[in-house]
Design an enzyme around this catalytic site. Structure first.
Site, PDB file in Angstrom:
ATOM      1  N   LYS A  89       8.073   5.665  -6.304  1.00  0.00           N
ATOM      2  CA  LYS A  89       8.842   4.719  -5.520  1.00  0.00           C
ATOM      3  C   LYS A  89       7.995   3.508  -5.112  1.00  0.00           C
ATOM      4  O   LYS A  89       8.501   2.458  -4.798  1.00  0.00           O
ATOM      5  CB  LYS A  89       9.337   5.400  -4.230  1.00  0.00           C
ATOM      6  CG  LYS A  89      10.238   6.585  -4.439  1.00  0.00           C
ATOM      7  CD  LYS A  89      10.575   7.193  -3.062  1.00  0.00           C
ATOM      8  CE  LYS A  89      11.315   8.490  -3.189  1.00  0.00           C
ATOM      9  NZ  LYS A  89      11.526   9.104  -1.850  1.00  0.00           N
ATOM     10  N   ASP A  99       1.858   0.396  -8.082  1.00  0.00           N
ATOM     11  CA  ASP A  99       1.446  -0.049  -6.748  1.00  0.00           C
ATOM     12  C   ASP A  99      -0.069   0.074  -6.560  1.00  0.00           C
ATOM     13  O   ASP A  99      -0.719  -0.817  -6.046  1.00  0.00           O
ATOM     14  CB  ASP A  99       2.190   0.728  -5.648  1.00  0.00           C
ATOM     15  CG  ASP A  99       2.126   2.245  -5.834  1.00  0.00           C
ATOM     16  OD1 ASP A  99       1.513   2.714  -6.825  1.00  0.00           O
ATOM     17  OD2 ASP A  99       2.674   2.969  -4.992  1.00  0.00           O
ATOM     18  N   ASP A 132      -5.567   4.830  -8.250  1.00  0.00           N
ATOM     19  CA  ASP A 132      -6.562   5.485  -7.399  1.00  0.00           C
ATOM     20  C   ASP A 132      -7.489   6.313  -8.309  1.00  0.00           C
ATOM     21  O   ASP A 132      -8.399   5.775  -8.923  1.00  0.00           O
ATOM     22  CB  ASP A 132      -5.790   6.335  -6.381  1.00  0.00           C
ATOM     23  CG  ASP A 132      -6.665   6.996  -5.337  1.00  0.00           C
ATOM     24  OD1 ASP A 132      -7.760   6.496  -5.071  1.00  0.00           O
ATOM     25  OD2 ASP A 132      -6.242   8.023  -4.774  1.00  0.00           O
ATOM     26  N   LYS A 189      -8.200   0.887  -6.728  1.00  0.00           N
ATOM     27  CA  LYS A 189      -9.238   1.526  -5.896  1.00  0.00           C
ATOM     28  C   LYS A 189     -10.271   2.133  -6.836  1.00  0.00           C
ATOM     29  O   LYS A 189     -10.301   3.363  -7.037  1.00  0.00           O
ATOM     30  CB  LYS A 189      -8.562   2.643  -5.084  1.00  0.00           C
ATOM     31  CG  LYS A 189      -8.946   2.717  -3.640  1.00  0.00           C
ATOM     32  CD  LYS A 189      -8.419   4.005  -3.041  1.00  0.00           C
ATOM     33  CE  LYS A 189      -7.303   3.801  -2.060  1.00  0.00           C
ATOM     34  NZ  LYS A 189      -6.856   5.068  -1.445  1.00  0.00           N
ATOM     35  N   ASP A 206       3.552   4.397   0.838  1.00  0.00           N
ATOM     36  CA  ASP A 206       3.960   5.272   1.935  1.00  0.00           C
ATOM     37  C   ASP A 206       2.843   6.197   2.412  1.00  0.00           C
ATOM     38  O   ASP A 206       1.829   6.381   1.746  1.00  0.00           O
ATOM     39  CB  ASP A 206       5.119   6.168   1.470  1.00  0.00           C
ATOM     40  CG  ASP A 206       4.636   7.276   0.531  1.00  0.00           C
ATOM     41  OD1 ASP A 206       3.941   6.959  -0.441  1.00  0.00           O
ATOM     42  OD2 ASP A 206       4.925   8.457   0.796  1.00  0.00           O
ATOM     43  N   ARG A 253       7.096   2.350   3.980  1.00  0.00           N
ATOM     44  CA  ARG A 253       7.322   1.573   2.755  1.00  0.00           C
ATOM     45  C   ARG A 253       7.904   0.198   3.048  1.00  0.00           C
ATOM     46  O   ARG A 253       7.761  -0.726   2.269  1.00  0.00           O
ATOM     47  CB  ARG A 253       8.294   2.307   1.820  1.00  0.00           C
ATOM     48  CG  ARG A 253       7.761   3.598   1.239  1.00  0.00           C
ATOM     49  CD  ARG A 253       8.652   4.054   0.094  1.00  0.00           C
ATOM     50  NE  ARG A 253       8.453   5.439  -0.259  1.00  0.00           N
ATOM     51  CZ  ARG A 253       7.490   5.892  -1.075  1.00  0.00           C
ATOM     52  NH1 ARG A 253       6.645   5.049  -1.621  1.00  0.00           N
ATOM     53  NH2 ARG A 253       7.383   7.170  -1.345  1.00  0.00           N
TER      54      ARG A 253
HETATM   55  P1  5GP Z   1      -3.835   8.466  -8.804  1.00  0.00           P
HETATM   56  O1  5GP Z   1      -3.211   9.428  -9.781  1.00  0.00           O
HETATM   57  O2  5GP Z   1      -4.328   7.197  -9.412  1.00  0.00           O
HETATM   58  O3  5GP Z   1      -4.893   9.139  -7.983  1.00  0.00           O
HETATM   59  O4  5GP Z   1      -2.735   8.171  -7.739  1.00  0.00           O
HETATM   60  C1  5GP Z   1      -1.867   7.153  -7.817  1.00  0.00           C
HETATM   61  C2  5GP Z   1      -0.788   7.361  -6.767  1.00  0.00           C
HETATM   62  O5  5GP Z   1      -1.333   7.927  -5.570  1.00  0.00           O
HETATM   63  C3  5GP Z   1      -0.211   6.040  -6.349  1.00  0.00           C
HETATM   64  O6  5GP Z   1       0.836   5.633  -7.189  1.00  0.00           O
HETATM   65  C4  5GP Z   1       0.203   6.337  -4.920  1.00  0.00           C
HETATM   66  O7  5GP Z   1       1.472   6.925  -4.919  1.00  0.00           O
HETATM   67  C5  5GP Z   1      -0.813   7.343  -4.426  1.00  0.00           C
HETATM   68  N1  5GP Z   1      -1.913   6.699  -3.679  1.00  0.00           N
HETATM   69  C6  5GP Z   1      -3.209   6.619  -4.024  1.00  0.00           C
HETATM   70  N2  5GP Z   1      -3.931   5.946  -3.114  1.00  0.00           N
HETATM   71  C7  5GP Z   1      -3.058   5.582  -2.162  1.00  0.00           C
HETATM   72  C8  5GP Z   1      -3.183   4.840  -0.937  1.00  0.00           C
HETATM   73  O8  5GP Z   1      -4.235   4.349  -0.516  1.00  0.00           O
HETATM   74  N3  5GP Z   1      -2.039   4.681  -0.225  1.00  0.00           N
HETATM   75  C9  5GP Z   1      -0.838   5.189  -0.624  1.00  0.00           C
HETATM   76  N4  5GP Z   1       0.196   4.966   0.173  1.00  0.00           N
HETATM   77  N5  5GP Z   1      -0.676   5.868  -1.762  1.00  0.00           N
HETATM   78  C10 5GP Z   1      -1.776   6.077  -2.524  1.00  0.00           C
HETATM   79 MG    MG Z   2       2.439   4.555  -7.692  1.00  0.00          MG
END
Ligand code: 5GP
Ligand code: MG
Length: 175
Positions: free
Chosen positions: A43, A100, A103, A131, A159, A165
């Site tokens: 979302k 968005d 990470d 990040k 979120d 959001r």
């Molecule tokens: P990844 O698989 O890259 O670790 O995670 C990506 C997802 O984790 C993003 O699409 C988001 O939903 C969530 N996420 C990672 N870091 C953050 C953050 O700092 N804030 C928020 N709200 N969501 C995050």
């Molecule tokens: Mg995302």
């Protein structure tokens, strides 16, 4: 808005608008004469996508994908599932994924692999925030709004347990 700790505006709506504008200029230039298929990752990317596409002067199409990996936790479980797949045929299309935040990279690299199997003509990634300090899987990012440090951010679509959001700015809950 009720935060348990004192919220700090981390990226203001003005800074976001400038970044969206810059990214739209790059995308308009790179996709001129193309009819890209944009895929908004639900979302979290809905607000970014809505602002970005209003500045794209392209005959684009839009679809949505919903993945789950997090549940209610702040950390990736490392397991990604497609909850709602893309309905539009991908084969031969110029696909641009709108995220968005990247990470660990686990979620988006799963999605990019899933889309690659459908044989798009091209596949690129646009993310509002990146990040890199937390990366566990390398991710090629074609368009990046902001590089952010290792802090949890909310607002502008992002979120915490489905809240915040709707905030027009991006906040961090940590010092
Ligand atoms: P990844 O698989 O890259 O670790 O995670 C990506 C997802 O984790 C993003 O699409 C988001 O939903 C969530 N996420 C990672 N870091 C953050 C953050 O700092 N804030 C928020 N709200 N969501 C995050
Ligand atoms: Mg995302």
């Amino acid at each position: 808005m009720v935060f348990q700790t004192q919220p700090k505006i981390f990226i203001s709506r003005g800074e976001i608008a400038k970044a969206v504008n810059r990214l739209a200029c790059e995308i308009n230039k790179d996709y001129q004469d193309k009819q890209p298929l944009l895929i908004c990752v639900l979302k979290g990317s809905f607000m970014f996508t809505a602002d970005l596409i209003r500045q794209l002067d392209l005959p684009l199409e839009l679809d949505f994908v919903r993945l789950s990996s997090y549940g209610a936790a702040r950390e990736s479980s490392g397991k990604v599932r497609v909850v709602q797949g893309v309905k539009t045929p991908i084969k031969g299309r110029d696909v641009l994924v709108i995220e968005d935040i990247v990470d660990t990279g686990i979620t988006i690299s799963f999605l990019l692999d899933y889309l690659k199997k459908k044989q798009p003509a091209s596949l690129k990634l646009c993310t509002l925030t990146d990040k890199p300090s937390r990366r566990r899987v390398p991710v090629p990012i074609d368009y990046r709004g902001f590089t952010v440090p290792n802090k949890f951010i909310v607002g502008y679509g992002l979120d915490l347990n489905q809240r915040f959001r709707n905030l027009p700015d991006i906040y961090t809950l940590e010092d």
